[in-house]
Write a protein that holds these residues in place. Structure first.
Motif, PDB file in Angstrom:
ATOM      1  N   ALA A   1       5.489  27.690  38.567  1.00 29.33           N
ATOM      2  CA  ALA A   1       5.526  27.015  39.867  1.00 29.33           C
ATOM      3  C   ALA A   1       6.182  25.637  39.773  1.00 29.33           C
ATOM      4  O   ALA A   1       6.992  25.263  40.632  1.00 29.33           O
ATOM      5  N   LEU A   2       5.845  24.893  38.713  1.00 28.54           N
ATOM      6  CA  LEU A   2       6.369  23.530  38.594  1.00 28.54           C
ATOM      7  C   LEU A   2       7.829  23.495  38.165  1.00 28.54           C
ATOM      8  O   LEU A   2       8.564  22.553  38.489  1.00 28.54           O
ATOM      9  N   ALA A   3       8.262  24.515  37.429  1.00 25.93           N
ATOM     10  CA  ALA A   3       9.647  24.533  36.966  1.00 25.93           C
ATOM     11  C   ALA A   3      10.620  24.940  38.064  1.00 25.93           C
ATOM     12  O   ALA A   3      11.815  24.617  37.983  1.00 25.93           O
ATOM     13  N   ALA A   4      10.106  25.650  39.085  1.00 24.47           N
ATOM     14  CA  ALA A   4      10.996  26.160  40.130  1.00 24.47           C
ATOM     15  C   ALA A   4      11.855  25.069  40.764  1.00 24.47           C
ATOM     16  O   ALA A   4      13.085  25.212  40.846  1.00 24.47           O
ATOM     17  N   PRO A   5      11.272  23.946  41.225  1.00 23.35           N
ATOM     18  CA  PRO A   5      12.127  22.910  41.833  1.00 23.35           C
ATOM     19  C   PRO A   5      13.056  22.246  40.819  1.00 23.35           C
ATOM     20  O   PRO A   5      14.182  21.864  41.172  1.00 23.35           O
ATOM     21  N   ALA A   6      12.602  22.118  39.577  1.00 23.76           N
ATOM     22  CA  ALA A   6      13.457  21.521  38.556  1.00 23.76           C
ATOM     23  C   ALA A   6      14.666  22.408  38.281  1.00 23.76           C
ATOM     24  O   ALA A   6      15.801  21.919  38.176  1.00 23.76           O
ATOM     25  N   LEU A   7      14.430  23.694  38.173  1.00 21.67           N
ATOM     26  CA  LEU A   7      15.531  24.633  37.947  1.00 21.67           C
ATOM     27  C   LEU A   7      16.475  24.653  39.141  1.00 21.67           C
ATOM     28  O   LEU A   7      17.702  24.698  38.981  1.00 21.67           O
ATOM     29  N   ALA A   8      15.893  24.635  40.337  1.00 27.35           N
ATOM     30  CA  ALA A   8      16.722  24.662  41.544  1.00 27.35           C
ATOM     31  C   ALA A   8      17.591  23.418  41.650  1.00 27.35           C
ATOM     32  O   ALA A   8      18.725  23.474  42.143  1.00 27.35           O
ATOM     33  N   ALA A   9      17.052  22.283  41.180  1.00 28.16           N
ATOM     34  CA  ALA A   9      17.794  21.006  41.270  1.00 28.16           C
ATOM     35  C   ALA A   9      18.725  20.791  40.091  1.00 28.16           C
ATOM     36  O   ALA A   9      19.450  19.798  40.051  1.00 28.16           O
TER      37      ALA A   9
ATOM     38  N   LEU B   1       8.853  20.087  26.763  1.00 26.21           N
ATOM     39  CA  LEU B   1       7.693  19.620  26.000  1.00 26.21           C
ATOM     40  C   LEU B   1       8.102  19.195  24.600  1.00 26.21           C
ATOM     41  O   LEU B   1       7.640  18.167  24.091  1.00 26.21           O
ATOM     42  N   ARG B   2       8.941  19.983  23.970  1.00 30.68           N
ATOM     43  CA  ARG B   2       9.401  19.622  22.628  1.00 30.68           C
ATOM     44  C   ARG B   2      10.174  18.305  22.640  1.00 30.68           C
ATOM     45  O   ARG B   2      10.155  17.556  21.665  1.00 30.68           O
ATOM     46  N   THR B   3      10.823  18.040  23.757  1.00 32.46           N
ATOM     47  CA  THR B   3      11.610  16.813  23.860  1.00 32.46           C
ATOM     48  C   THR B   3      10.759  15.600  24.218  1.00 32.46           C
ATOM     49  O   THR B   3      10.925  14.519  23.643  1.00 32.46           O
ATOM     50  N   HIS B   4       9.834  15.768  25.135  1.00 31.25           N
ATOM     51  CA  HIS B   4       9.154  14.622  25.725  1.00 31.25           C
ATOM     52  C   HIS B   4       7.719  14.388  25.259  1.00 31.25           C
ATOM     53  O   HIS B   4       7.125  13.375  25.639  1.00 31.25           O
ATOM     54  N   LEU B   5       7.161  15.297  24.461  1.00 32.57           N
ATOM     55  CA  LEU B   5       5.795  15.050  24.004  1.00 32.57           C
ATOM     56  C   LEU B   5       5.756  13.825  23.105  1.00 32.57           C
ATOM     57  O   LEU B   5       6.627  13.643  22.253  1.00 32.57           O
ATOM     58  N   PRO B   6       4.740  12.994  23.268  1.00 29.46           N
ATOM     59  CA  PRO B   6       4.607  11.800  22.411  1.00 29.46           C
ATOM     60  C   PRO B   6       4.545  12.209  20.939  1.00 29.46           C
ATOM     61  O   PRO B   6       3.922  13.196  20.569  1.00 29.46           O
ATOM     62  N   GLY B   7       5.229  11.426  20.105  1.00 32.41           N
ATOM     63  CA  GLY B   7       5.175  11.693  18.672  1.00 32.41           C
ATOM     64  C   GLY B   7       6.230  12.665  18.206  1.00 32.41           C
ATOM     65  O   GLY B   7       6.391  12.865  16.995  1.00 32.41           O
TER      66      GLY B   7
ATOM     67  N   ALA C   1      16.376  13.493  20.823  1.00 29.98           N
ATOM     68  CA  ALA C   1      17.540  12.657  21.114  1.00 29.98           C
ATOM     69  C   ALA C   1      17.203  11.669  22.221  1.00 29.98           C
ATOM     70  O   ALA C   1      16.449  11.956  23.134  1.00 29.98           O
ATOM     71  N   ALA C   2      17.766  10.484  22.099  1.00 32.56           N
ATOM     72  CA  ALA C   2      17.504   9.466  23.120  1.00 32.56           C
ATOM     73  C   ALA C   2      18.103   9.899  24.437  1.00 32.56           C
ATOM     74  O   ALA C   2      19.115  10.583  24.488  1.00 32.56           O
ATOM     75  N   HIS C   3      17.435   9.532  25.518  1.00 30.71           N
ATOM     76  CA  HIS C   3      17.961   9.861  26.819  1.00 30.71           C
ATOM     77  C   HIS C   3      17.963   8.594  27.678  1.00 30.71           C
ATOM     78  O   HIS C   3      17.214   7.660  27.410  1.00 30.71           O
ATOM     79  N   PRO C   4      18.741   8.575  28.686  1.00 29.77           N
ATOM     80  CA  PRO C   4      18.830   7.357  29.513  1.00 29.77           C
ATOM     81  C   PRO C   4      17.484   7.018  30.119  1.00 29.77           C
ATOM     82  O   PRO C   4      16.710   7.890  30.488  1.00 29.77           O
ATOM     83  N   SER C   5      17.169   5.749  30.206  1.00 30.15           N
ATOM     84  CA  SER C   5      15.928   5.354  30.845  1.00 30.15           C
ATOM     85  C   SER C   5      16.054   5.538  32.326  1.00 30.15           C
ATOM     86  O   SER C   5      17.110   5.367  32.899  1.00 30.15           O
ATOM     87  N   GLY C   6      14.909   5.894  32.950  1.00 33.30           N
ATOM     88  CA  GLY C   6      14.990   6.216  34.358  1.00 33.30           C
ATOM     89  C   GLY C   6      14.429   5.125  35.190  1.00 33.30           C
ATOM     90  O   GLY C   6      13.608   4.370  34.840  1.00 33.30           O
TER      91      GLY C   6
ATOM     92  N   ALA D   1      15.797  12.629  31.177  1.00 34.13           N
ATOM     93  CA  ALA D   1      14.700  11.756  31.597  1.00 34.13           C
ATOM     94  C   ALA D   1      14.044  12.272  32.867  1.00 34.13           C
ATOM     95  O   ALA D   1      12.837  12.078  33.083  1.00 34.13           O
ATOM     96  N   GLU D   2      14.842  12.938  33.716  1.00 33.28           N
ATOM     97  CA  GLU D   2      14.294  13.457  34.969  1.00 33.28           C
ATOM     98  C   GLU D   2      13.259  14.545  34.744  1.00 33.28           C
ATOM     99  O   GLU D   2      12.478  14.883  35.659  1.00 33.28           O
ATOM    100  N   ALA D   3      13.186  15.090  33.537  1.00 33.06           N
ATOM    101  CA  ALA D   3      12.223  16.157  33.251  1.00 33.06           C
ATOM    102  C   ALA D   3      10.833  15.611  32.946  1.00 33.06           C
ATOM    103  O   ALA D   3       9.840  16.340  33.050  1.00 33.06           O
ATOM    104  N   GLU D   4      10.759  14.334  32.582  1.00 36.29           N
ATOM    105  CA  GLU D   4       9.464  13.791  32.160  1.00 36.29           C
ATOM    106  C   GLU D   4       8.380  13.909  33.232  1.00 36.29           C
ATOM    107  O   GLU D   4       7.236  14.265  32.913  1.00 36.29           O
TER     108      GLU D   4
END
Length: 345
Positions: free
Chosen positions: A253-261, A330-336, A340-345, A268-271
């Motif tokens: 459900a939560l990925a649907a709008p992200a995929l659509a956009a 999750l693999r990208t944004h989980l703490p620890g 790869a660095a991504h632009p700050s949002g 960074a927009e995925a966080e």
């Protein structure tokens, strides 16, 4: 017709189209007895014999044996009873022939080897009881001690294929592939892992409730048509629950709008989506990732697809795009975790 008319065997042969040899055989068997004999000793038959021969030919054309035909002619058994029994037997034969046709069509379409054709035929001709034993063995191995839990009864029932009596080639192919998949030890272990996650999910959301909600978590694991409304009883209190969606269903459900956009999972927009899923599930990042990776096993989705074909259900919605997106996010944004660095949002 004159009731005093008598016929020779030759006369009956011309009138019925049967051979003299066949009529003589029926006469010797007592099915069409002669009314008498000529002065020269030849058999003579009355009009009743003509009617009996017409009936015998019809019943033989329908596949009845001579013993049954004799019983009908001698009124030891009614024609209606014989017809009903024979119709049932023919129905069985027709199902068998349709199954053979479906197997051969599937073999021709797949270009199967002789060994594959033999396996396909053996699996396809299993009786309903034998098919249920095969699937039951898979479910028992996959769910382990959870098979006795009332909360999982509906889940396991909804994972059971119901091959029709007259399956089409697609259903035969799907059943054979599903049967082979269900015997794969690694796949059984994968489903066992998912079942454990479902049990944990139920426990997490039922600890402080008398009436729990238990919905759609199997839809997140084995297809939308496998979610069941289930009831159980505990300590004398009726429990009817339809549990809230689990991690995989929430991810969809939560990925649907992200995929659509067109949001990239490593951007960074995925966080915010990752944060929303963590908040919605209440799970740690590592636990959430483990559950999504288990649910993302492509064999699980294939099982759901095959089950839908066999049971005549609409194709299940694929979870792969949503799970793949969130696993990467999750693999990208989980703490620890190093990423790869991504632009700050």
């Amino acid at each position: 017709m004159d009731g005093d008319t008598l016929y020779s065997i030759g006369d009956l042969a011309r009138l019925t189209g049967l051979t003299v040899k066949t009529i003589r055989f029926y006469s010797d068997q007592g099915i069409v007895p002669p009314a008498g004999r000529s002065p020269a000793g030849y058999r003579r038959y009355d009009p009743t014999a003509l009617a009996r021969l017409d009936l015998v030919r019809t019943l033989r054309d329908l596949g009845l044996d001579l013993a049954t035909i004799r019983g009908v002619l001698d009124r030891e058994i009614s024609l209606a009873e014989v017809a009903a029994a024979h119709a049932a037997a023919l129905e069985t034969q027709i199902r068998t022939l349709r199954l053979r046709q479906a197997v051969l069509t599937a073999v021709a379409r797949r270009g199967s080897t002789p060994e594959e054709m033999e396996l396909m035929h053996e699996l396809a001709k299993l009786s309903e009881a034998e098919r249920r034993r095969l699937v039951g063995d898979f479910l028992a191995a996959a769910f382990g001690d959870l098979t006795g839990d009332p909360a999982f009864a509906g889940v396991m029932t909804s994972m059971t294929p119901e091959l029709p009596d007259d399956p089409d080639p697609e259903q035969v192919e799907a059943w054979v592939e599903l049967a082979e998949l269900s015997r794969d030890p690694d796949f059984r272990a994968s489903i066992r892992r998912i079942a454990g996650h479902i049990a944990d999910h139920v426990a997490e959301h039922t600890a402080n409730h008398t009436a729990e909600r238990m919905s759609d978590h199997v839809a997140g694991h084995t297809g939308d048509h496998m979610g069941e409304r289930m009831g159980e009883r505990g300590r004398g209190v009726a429990r009817v629950a339809v549990v809230r969606p689990d991690a995989a269903a929430m991810a969809r459900a939560l990925a649907a709008p992200a995929l659509a956009a067109g949001v990239g999972p490593a951007s960074a927009e995925a966080e915010p989506y990752v944060t929303a899923l963590l908040t919605a599930t209440g799970l740690s990042g590592a636990t959430l990732l483990d559950r999504l990776e288990a649910a993302g096993d492509p064999r699980r989705e294939r099982y759901a697809e095959l089950l839908a074909v066999i049971n005549g259900w609409p194709p299940p919605e694929s979870l792969a795009p949503a799970l793949t997106w969130f696993i990467t996010a999750l693999r990208t944004h989980l703490p620890g975790r190093t990423h790869a660095a991504h632009p700050s949002g």
